[in-house]
Design a protein around this motif. Structure first.
Motif, short mmCIF file in Angstrom:
data_model
loop_
_atom_site.label_atom_id
_atom_site.label_comp_id
_atom_site.label_asym_id
_atom_site.label_seq_id
_atom_site.Cartn_x
_atom_site.Cartn_y
_atom_site.Cartn_z
N VAL A 264 0.83 -1.21 0.00
CA VAL A 264 0.00 0.00 0.00
C VAL A 264 0.86 1.26 0.00
O VAL A 264 0.72 2.11 -0.86
N CYS A 265 1.80 1.36 0.97
CA CYS A 265 2.57 2.59 1.11
C CYS A 265 4.03 2.46 0.68
O CYS A 265 4.72 3.46 0.53
N GLY A 266 4.52 1.24 0.51
CA GLY A 266 5.89 1.03 0.05
C GLY A 266 6.95 1.03 1.14
O GLY A 266 8.13 0.86 0.86
N ARG A 267 6.55 1.22 2.43
CA ARG A 267 7.53 1.20 3.51
C ARG A 267 8.05 -0.21 3.72
O ARG A 267 7.36 -1.20 3.49
N ARG A 268 9.30 -0.31 4.21
CA ARG A 268 9.92 -1.61 4.47
C ARG A 268 9.20 -2.29 5.63
O ARG A 268 8.93 -1.66 6.66
N LEU A 269 8.89 -3.56 5.47
CA LEU A 269 8.24 -4.34 6.52
C LEU A 269 9.30 -5.13 7.27
O LEU A 269 10.00 -5.94 6.70
N ARG A 270 9.40 -4.89 8.59
CA ARG A 270 10.42 -5.54 9.39
C ARG A 270 9.91 -6.81 10.07
O ARG A 270 10.68 -7.67 10.44
#
Length: 106
Positions: free
Chosen positions: A8-14
């Protein structure tokens, strides 16, 4: 773990859990549809303004940088399988170590 971005937002998923789902916790919360038991939205009564009622803006007042620290702490807590007080303690520790001060709401 290979770096995975939220679809959805493109942030890295940790967190492995969110990486497997392909969507982060905030985006999942914001895009959730009501599929649980209970009346459908169309069956609920419309919310009407009550004279004299004051609208309160629904903002957290938490700076975005602090929210990012909290999200990182909760992602780590997820990876470690922590729940309840352990999650809250981890978030408080991360905030304190990042220079944030926690004060109770008035």
């Amino acid at each position: 773990m290979t770096a995975v971005a939220c679809r959805v937002c493109g942030r890295r998923l940790r967190s492995r859990r969110y990486a497997a789902a392909g969507i982060g916790p905030v985006c999942a919360r914001n895009t959730r549809t009501d599929t649980g038991p209970g009346p459908a939205a169309a069956d609920r009564p419309a919310i009407e303004h009550i004279p004299g009622q004051t609208a309160i803006p629904l903002t957290t007042g938490i700076p975005a940088a602090a929210v990012a620290v909290i999200e990182a702490a909760l992602d780590d807590a997820d990876q470690l399988g922590e729940t309840g007080t352990a999650r809250a303690d981890r978030a408080a520790l991360y905030l304190a170590s990042s220079g944030w001060t926690i004060t109770p709401a008035a």
